[in-house]
Design a protein around this motif. Structure first.
Motif, PDB file in Angstrom:
ATOM      1  N   THR A   1      17.916   5.448  -7.133  1.00 45.72           N
ATOM      2  CA  THR A   1      19.096   5.830  -8.236  1.00 45.72           C
ATOM      3  C   THR A   1      20.288   5.034  -8.019  1.00 45.72           C
ATOM      4  N   ALA A   2      20.919   5.213  -6.600  1.00 49.60           N
ATOM      5  CA  ALA A   2      21.976   4.730  -6.237  1.00 49.60           C
ATOM      6  C   ALA A   2      22.120   3.142  -6.371  1.00 49.60           C
TER       7      ALA A   2
ATOM      8  N   PHE B   1      20.317   1.109  -8.477  1.00 54.41           N
ATOM      9  CA  PHE B   1      20.624   0.907  -9.830  1.00 54.41           C
ATOM     10  C   PHE B   1      22.007   1.385 -10.425  1.00 54.41           C
ATOM     11  N   SER B   2      22.566   2.725 -10.229  1.00 53.61           N
ATOM     12  CA  SER B   2      23.590   2.907 -11.007  1.00 53.61           C
ATOM     13  C   SER B   2      25.004   2.269 -10.519  1.00 53.61           C
ATOM     14  N   ILE B   3      24.753   1.837  -9.176  1.00 52.01           N
ATOM     15  CA  ILE B   3      25.968   1.214  -8.743  1.00 52.01           C
ATOM     16  C   ILE B   3      25.939  -0.183  -9.113  1.00 52.01           C
TER      17      ILE B   3
ATOM     18  N   ILE C   1      24.733  -1.406 -11.887  1.00 58.42           N
ATOM     19  CA  ILE C   1      24.882  -1.488 -13.398  1.00 58.42           C
ATOM     20  C   ILE C   1      26.402  -1.150 -13.625  1.00 58.42           C
ATOM     21  N   GLY C   2      27.128  -0.393 -12.743  1.00 63.74           N
ATOM     22  CA  GLY C   2      28.453   0.082 -13.183  1.00 63.74           C
ATOM     23  C   GLY C   2      29.233  -1.151 -12.675  1.00 63.74           C
TER      24      GLY C   2
END
Ligand code: CU
Length: 328
Positions: free
Chosen positions: A31-32, A34-36, A38-39
């Protein structure tokens, strides 16, 4: 082990704990990533593709097959691998090893009652030995509860009217929290206790200490006679009810022709609602014992029937030589 300091993670105190943690941490890391990612992409694109002129129009895009396949296949593979990994853990959790030490649990508003086969009973405390698979056979006296031991990473709903199972093998002596994890009324938050994991010798000493009132199966046998079950359930099969020797865990043919396995829930049903599933060849004579025997009594009766099972399998093994010993 309990401590005053704030702990981010519960103790790792069972064979299952590190497996569950590994999966959990993998999910957090994924999750980290992908979130980072994408961010960062959002920020980068904001800067890089900023509209610099009021009249500028973006270029036309006609799609990219390769790109689309990539962003479909990669997540598919990732989610499938999570599925396989999680399913392996789920199977390991739901299939106890063949040889387990069984402990019975009854939940009620708002306490936990535990019974050991040797006869020890305890409330809101559960003593178990380290390094030995323990299977909990659990039911509720009233509403749905849920037994949760965070340090073992095990948790199971407890439902009135049937038996649920859960197993664990503690790996570290100590004292751990035990919770009810299903809202069950006003004092739900007080339905807590502790699991005390002991060295095998200490556990044996603990078991033999305290006023023993006989093993569970001995209590069950007493009840079996008090309720006059023994007048119909003769062990040689000539009684008005079927013989109970060797019944536990074996297939039973019902008068509907259906085959079922005599597990704890079936035995319980047969005591409380005997007409529901009649054994083939027997008359519906048995009265209900609803209200005459409580949850703990039912567990003792079941344990007694299980002990009869052992006698018959021994008898079968011995059948080649000496005559079979009569089951109690
Ligand atoms: Cu509860």
């Amino acid at each position: 082990m309990r401590s005053g300091t704030l702990q981010l993670f519960p103790d790792v105190a069972s064979t299952m704990a590190s497996r569950v943690d590994a999966l959990y941490l993998f999910l957090v890391a994924l999750t980290a990533v992908f979130s980072i990612g994408i961010g960062l992409a959002i920020v980068l694109f904001m800067v890089r593709f900023k509209r610099r002129h009021p009249d500028s129009i973006g270029a036309r895009i006609h799609g990219g097959i390769l790109l689309e396949i990539t962003w479909s296949v990669v997540p598919l593979l990732i989610s499938l691998s999570i599925f396989v990994w999680a399913a392996q853990i789920f199977f390991a959790m739901s299939r106890p090893p063949a040889e387990t030490m069984n402990i019975y649990a009854v939940g009620k508003q708002w306490m936990w009652k535990f019974q050991h086969l040797d006869g020890q009973r305890e409330i809101n405390e559960l003593h178990v030995p380290v390094g030995r698979p323990v299977k909990m056979i659990m039911t509720s006296e009233d509403v749905i509860h849920d037994l949760f031991v965070p340090a073992f990473r095990v948790k199971a709903d407890i439902i009135p009217g049937r038996y649920s199972h859960m197993w664990f093998e503690a790996t570290k002596p100590g004292e751990y929290h035990l919770f009810c994890a299903e809202y069950c009324g006003t004092k739900h938050s007080g339905m807590i206790g502790s699991v005390i994991v002991m060295e095998p010798d200490d556990y044996q000493a603990w078991l033999s200490g305290g006023g023993l009132t006989g093993s569970m199966s001995a209590r069950g046998e007493q009840l079996f006679q008090q309720l006059a079950c023994n007048t119909c359930h003769l062990n040689d099969g000539t009684g008005r009810g079927p013989s109970l020797a060797g019944v536990f865990g074996s297939p039973v043919k019902l008068n509907t022709g259906q085959m079922i396995t005599a597990d704890e829930t079936y035995l319980r049903e047969s005591i409380l609602t005997p007409q529901m599933k009649l054994v083939d060849g027997y008359q519906p004579l048995m009265p209900t014992f609803q209200g005459l025997v409580n949850e703990e009594g039912l567990l003792s009766l079941i344990e007694y029937v299980k002990s009869l099972g052992a006698s018959r399998s021994e008898a079968q093994q011995a059948s080649a030589g000496t005559p079979a010993p009569a089951a109690k």
